[in-house]
Design an enzyme around this catalytic site. Structure first.
Site, PDB file in Angstrom:
ATOM      1  N   HIS A 158      95.341 -61.447  91.314  1.00  0.00           N
ATOM      2  CA  HIS A 158      94.675 -62.720  91.043  1.00  0.00           C
ATOM      3  C   HIS A 158      95.103 -63.278  89.690  1.00  0.00           C
ATOM      4  O   HIS A 158      95.660 -62.564  88.850  1.00  0.00           O
ATOM      5  CB  HIS A 158      93.144 -62.552  91.043  1.00  0.00           C
ATOM      6  CG  HIS A 158      92.559 -62.421  92.413  1.00  0.00           C
ATOM      7  ND1 HIS A 158      92.482 -61.224  93.091  1.00  0.00           N
ATOM      8  CD2 HIS A 158      92.058 -63.358  93.261  1.00  0.00           C
ATOM      9  CE1 HIS A 158      91.930 -61.424  94.273  1.00  0.00           C
ATOM     10  NE2 HIS A 158      91.663 -62.695  94.415  1.00  0.00           N
ATOM     11  N   LYS A 162      90.446 -64.446  86.231  1.00  0.00           N
ATOM     12  CA  LYS A 162      89.433 -63.763  87.043  1.00  0.00           C
ATOM     13  C   LYS A 162      88.755 -62.699  86.196  1.00  0.00           C
ATOM     14  O   LYS A 162      89.400 -61.874  85.574  1.00  0.00           O
ATOM     15  CB  LYS A 162      90.069 -63.150  88.287  1.00  0.00           C
ATOM     16  CG  LYS A 162      89.029 -62.493  89.230  1.00  0.00           C
ATOM     17  CD  LYS A 162      89.619 -62.136  90.563  1.00  0.00           C
ATOM     18  CE  LYS A 162      88.605 -61.461  91.486  1.00  0.00           C
ATOM     19  NZ  LYS A 162      87.389 -62.276  91.730  1.00  0.00           N
TER      20      LYS A 162
END
Ligand SMILES: NC(=O)C1=CN([C@@H]2O[C@H](COP(=O)(O)OP(=O)(O)OC[C@H]3O[C@@H](n4cnc5c(N)ncnc54)[C@H](OP(=O)(O)O)[C@@H]3O)[C@@H](O)[C@H]2O)C=CC1
Ligand SMILES: O=C(O)C1=N[C@H](C(=O)O)C[C@H](O)C1
Length: 269
Positions: A158, A162
């Site tokens: 990600h 995040k």
């Protein structure tokens, strides 16, 4: 009937994406948006800051104000806000909640479930239909591949912003593998590795997180044997896939009786 939607965490990445998709969908209305008490966006027009043009709906800091008159609150905030909102919305009555927030701990999940006894809540760690299909494929593979010969490993990637790890989607995949193998995931999960780890215990499920760049969301589920490897993957190219799924969930949930629902309830009809 068009569904009136309020968004908790409207100033975030997902909040922006959901505002954008609502603007394109005549079956729902942007009814409200709630931001943090000291947010720079408090009192400003949501469409303007989300880039969809003047909406006539301003971001507010009080949940009850932003949710008033909405059929559904879509929550894409943070775990503490999720749980507080569920309890306060349940007390308000007459409203449903879709939450996509990940990283809730056991106590927060318990409080969310308790709130769902008084209001309809749909909790989805991933709103994408593609991930729902991936989960089914992973469950099927795990059931077919003997755990003492096939090592299961999950790698999720990600964007650098995040703040939780591993991803909720990775945990979904690990839980699906464990369930198919009649295991308790928390007993067999190996979250990250470093140092002298020793021989990989058979039947465990490895989970690794990669963070960097602007990756929207990638999940690879690997089953590795001595002679071959199977990799089941999902790549999200645009947050709009999640936003679309959240709106579809909101439209499905509106008017349902109290309970804790998932994307699987939508897929199964
Ligand atoms: N289920 C799914 O398909 C998906 C789930 N997610 C999950 O959604 C969550 C949000 O992701 P993302 O949008 O990238 O994160 P962001 O950090 O961009 O957005 C979170 C937003 O919540 C706001 N916020 C924090 N506290 C409060 C509060 N008390 N009241 C109101 N708003 C608050 C933040 O405000 P501020 O910026 O001012 O701090 C921020 O705007 C994460 O848990 C993520 O894992 C993400 C994508 C898809
Ligand atoms: O934080 C994100 O961006 C995402 N979070 C969810 C997760 O934790 O699984 C869903 C998606 O992968 C994007």
């Amino acid at each position: 009937m068009a569904v009136n939607i309020a968004i908790l965490g409207v100033s975030g990445r997902m909040g922006h994406a959901i505002v954008g998709e609502i603007a394109l969908d005549r079956r729902c209305n942007l009814h409200g948006g709630i931001v943090r008490s000291d947010s720079e966006f408090a009192g400003t027009d949501i469409g303007v800051f989300a880039g969809t043009g003047f909406s006539g709906v301003s971001a507010v800091v009080r949940l009850e104000e932003g949710a008033k008159g909405a059929h559904v609150v879509i929550d894409v905030s943070v775990p503490d806000a999720t749980v507080a909102a569920a309890e306060r919305l349940a007390a308000m009555g007459g409203i449903a909640m879709v939450t996509g927030v990940t990283g809730l701990d056991a106590e927060q999940l318990e409080r969310l479930k308790a709130a769902s006894e008084r209001m309809p809540i749909l909790a989805a760690r991933n709103f994408s239909l593609g991930v729902a299909i991936l989960e089914d494929l992973v469950r099927q593979a795990a059931a077919a591949l003997p755990l003492h010969r096939w090592d299961a490993e999950i790698v999720e990637t990600h964007h650098r912003a995040k703040t939780d790890a591993p991803s909720g989607t990775a945990l979904m995949m690990g839980e699906a593998i464990a369930e198919a193998r009649s295991q308790a995931f928390d007993q067999v999960a190996m979250m990250g590795r470093s140092g002298q780890t020793g021989y990989r215990p058979p039947g465990t499920i490895g989970v690794a997180s990669v963070r960097g760049g602007a990756v929207i969301g990638e999940h690879d589920v690997k089953f590795l044997s001595d002679y071959e490897t199977i990799t089941l993957s999902h790549v999200a190219h645009d947050r709009r896939v999640f936003a679309r799924g959240a709106i579809d969930a909101a439209r499905w949930l509106a008017g349902k009786p109290p309970g804790l629902y998932s994307m699987r309830d939508i897929v199964s009809g």
